[in-house]
Design a protein around this motif. Structure first.
Motif, PDB file in Angstrom:
ATOM      1  N   PRO A 226       0.962  -1.009  -0.136  1.00 33.88           N
ATOM      2  CA  PRO A 226      -0.179  -0.054   0.123  1.00 33.88           C
ATOM      3  C   PRO A 226       0.923   1.342  -0.153  1.00 33.88           C
ATOM      4  CG  PRO A 226       0.221  -0.807   2.231  1.00 33.88           C
ATOM      5  CD  PRO A 226       0.993  -1.925   1.332  1.00 33.88           C
ATOM      6  N   ASP A 227       0.172   2.568  -0.098  1.00 40.66           N
ATOM      7  CA  ASP A 227       0.783   3.755   0.456  1.00 40.66           C
ATOM      8  C   ASP A 227       1.959   4.062  -0.755  1.00 40.66           C
ATOM      9  OD1 ASP A 227      -1.217   4.071   2.267  1.00 40.66           O
ATOM     10  OD2 ASP A 227       0.014   3.082   3.576  1.00 40.66           O
ATOM     11  N   ARG A 228       1.885   3.820  -1.778  1.00 40.95           N
ATOM     12  CA  ARG A 228       2.771   4.041  -3.041  1.00 40.95           C
ATOM     13  C   ARG A 228       4.167   3.024  -2.682  1.00 40.95           C
ATOM     14  NH1 ARG A 228       1.484   8.316  -5.935  1.00 40.95           N
ATOM     15  NH2 ARG A 228       3.613   8.805  -6.550  1.00 40.95           N
TER      16      ARG A 228
ATOM     17  N   SER B 181       0.097   1.978  -5.265  1.00 40.93           N
ATOM     18  CA  SER B 181      -0.594   1.664  -4.053  1.00 40.93           C
ATOM     19  C   SER B 181      -1.468   0.464  -4.250  1.00 40.93           C
ATOM     20  CB  SER B 181      -1.617   2.830  -3.625  1.00 40.93           C
ATOM     21  OG  SER B 181      -0.730   4.083  -3.374  1.00 40.93           O
ATOM     22  N   LYS B 182      -1.055  -0.977  -3.795  1.00 43.20           N
ATOM     23  CA  LYS B 182      -1.797  -2.126  -3.941  1.00 43.20           C
ATOM     24  C   LYS B 182      -2.027  -2.205  -5.593  1.00 43.20           C
ATOM     25  CE  LYS B 182      -4.283  -3.658  -0.812  1.00 43.20           C
ATOM     26  NZ  LYS B 182      -5.278  -4.058  -0.086  1.00 43.20           N
TER      27      LYS B 182
ATOM     28  N   GLN C 276      -4.997  -0.339  -9.634  1.00 41.18           N
ATOM     29  CA  GLN C 276      -4.269  -0.009  -8.017  1.00 41.18           C
ATOM     30  C   GLN C 276      -5.614  -0.153  -7.136  1.00 41.18           C
ATOM     31  OE1 GLN C 276      -1.427   3.020  -7.708  1.00 41.18           O
ATOM     32  NE2 GLN C 276      -2.090   3.793  -9.775  1.00 41.18           N
TER      33      GLN C 276
ATOM     34  N   GLY D  69      -5.586   0.558  -4.262  1.00 41.12           N
ATOM     35  CA  GLY D  69      -5.404   1.146  -2.857  1.00 41.12           C
ATOM     36  C   GLY D  69      -6.517   2.590  -2.932  1.00 41.12           C
TER      37      GLY D  69
ATOM     38  N   LEU E 131      -7.586   5.551  -8.068  1.00 39.14           N
ATOM     39  CA  LEU E 131      -6.364   5.916  -8.606  1.00 39.14           C
ATOM     40  C   LEU E 131      -6.368   5.518 -10.157  1.00 39.14           C
ATOM     41  CD1 LEU E 131      -4.384   4.193  -5.601  1.00 39.14           C
ATOM     42  CD2 LEU E 131      -4.229   6.606  -6.410  1.00 39.14           C
TER      43      LEU E 131
ATOM     44  N   SER F 254     -10.343   1.428  -6.565  1.00 39.46           N
ATOM     45  CA  SER F 254      -9.797   0.091  -6.185  1.00 39.46           C
ATOM     46  C   SER F 254      -9.956  -0.786  -7.105  1.00 39.46           C
ATOM     47  CB  SER F 254     -10.639  -0.100  -4.917  1.00 39.46           C
ATOM     48  OG  SER F 254     -10.712   0.731  -3.808  1.00 39.46           O
TER      49      SER F 254
END
Length: 287
Positions: A71-73, A94-95, A110, A112, A115, A133
């Motif tokens: 996650p989170d870049r 991100s994911k 992605q 996350g 995105l 997502s």
């Protein structure tokens, strides 16, 4: 002092210790229990030591790309070298979860959040469209399909010629996998529902398999429709063959993810719970 009081406590204490030991051993047993293959199939470890491995994709030259669903870049797309090393080709995701070769490049979603879906080609990445997502992605050679892994998610179709994004279904419950067959049939999963559905353009979508344990990815091949279960323990790899018979090909997996074909009767499967890729193959005398 009499020994009887101490003896009265000894039995319950031994029983309590046994219960605690059993409780601790059970998760370890589930973690270490080896994967089992159905008759006519075998597997071996293809690559190991890739944390949070999720999606796989093979280009026309046989180069293997894998995603690390961080996650989170912190997520990455790696190109797996012959010696097993991973070379970074795209970072800051991100994911990333879902890969497919598309128009001479590589597409990733992605999971996350809201995105972009990215297209990596000619050494650069380009945003195709934005969604919320996105996990599974697939293509029929022209359109790109994507599914959102969230409550009230959508099944999407992107036309690269017009750059138009169409909503094929909405209100889905955590869709994870999507696959399109050469004959145009489109399948997708809803993880909490435990089912795989076939999209129907003019009527209600048809349930083709139900009662599954957290179905994740789907992949349509000449052998049939492959389904993975994204469960922490006791996950399975299933095959719905062309006759409609559902077979369990592998069991005792941990968080099975993408499966991709290597050739006739040979596949690669990402097993996220053990940070590895398995190579699955049909035995010569397999049915």
């Amino acid at each position: 002092m009499s020994l009887f009081p101490r003896q009265r406590w000894r039995g319950p204490m031994i029983m309590a210790a046994a219960v605690l030991t059993t409780a601790a051993a059970y998760p370890a047993w589930r973690h270490l229990y080896p994967v089992a293959a159905a008759e006519g199939w075998e597997y071996q470890v293809f690559s190991r030591g890739i944390p949070m491995i999720s999606a796989l994709a093979l280009d026309s030259q046989g180069t293997l790309f894998v995603s690390q669903e961080l996650p989170d870049r912190m997520g990455k797309i790696l190109r797996l070298e012959v010696d097993g090393r991973g070379t970074e080709v795209l970072t800051g995701l991100s994911k990333p979860d879902g890969l497919v070769m598309f128009r001479g490049g590589l597409v990733t979603g992605q999971e996350g959040g809201a995105l972009p879906v990215l297209w990596l080609h000619d050494g650069r990445s380009e945003t195709l469209f934005e969604a919320d997502s996105v996990e599974g992605v697939a293509t029929d050679g022209h359109f790109l399909y994507a599914i959102e892994d969230r409550p009230q998610g959508r099944l999407l179709r992107y036309d690269p010629g017009t750059r138009q994004l169409s909503v094929l279904r909405e209100g889905l419950d955590e869709g994870e996998g999507v696959s399109v067959c050469p004959d145009g049939r489109l399948f997708y999963t809803e993880k909490p529902k435990g089912w795989v559905k076939q999209w129907q353009p003019a009527r209600q979508d048809q349930i083709v398999v139900e009662g599954l344990n957290a179905p994740g990815f789907v992949q349509c091949t000449g052998d049939g429709l492959w389904i993975t279960e994204d469960a922490t323990h006791g996950a399975r790899l299933l095959l719905l063959d062309p006759s409609g018979h559902l077979q369990v090909i592998l069991q005792h997996l941990r968080a099975a993810q993408t499966i991709v074909p290597l050739g006739s009767g040979r596949y690669l499967l990402a097993e996220q719970g053990r940070n590895r890729i398995l190579e699955l193959f049909r035995l010569p005398n397999g049915s």
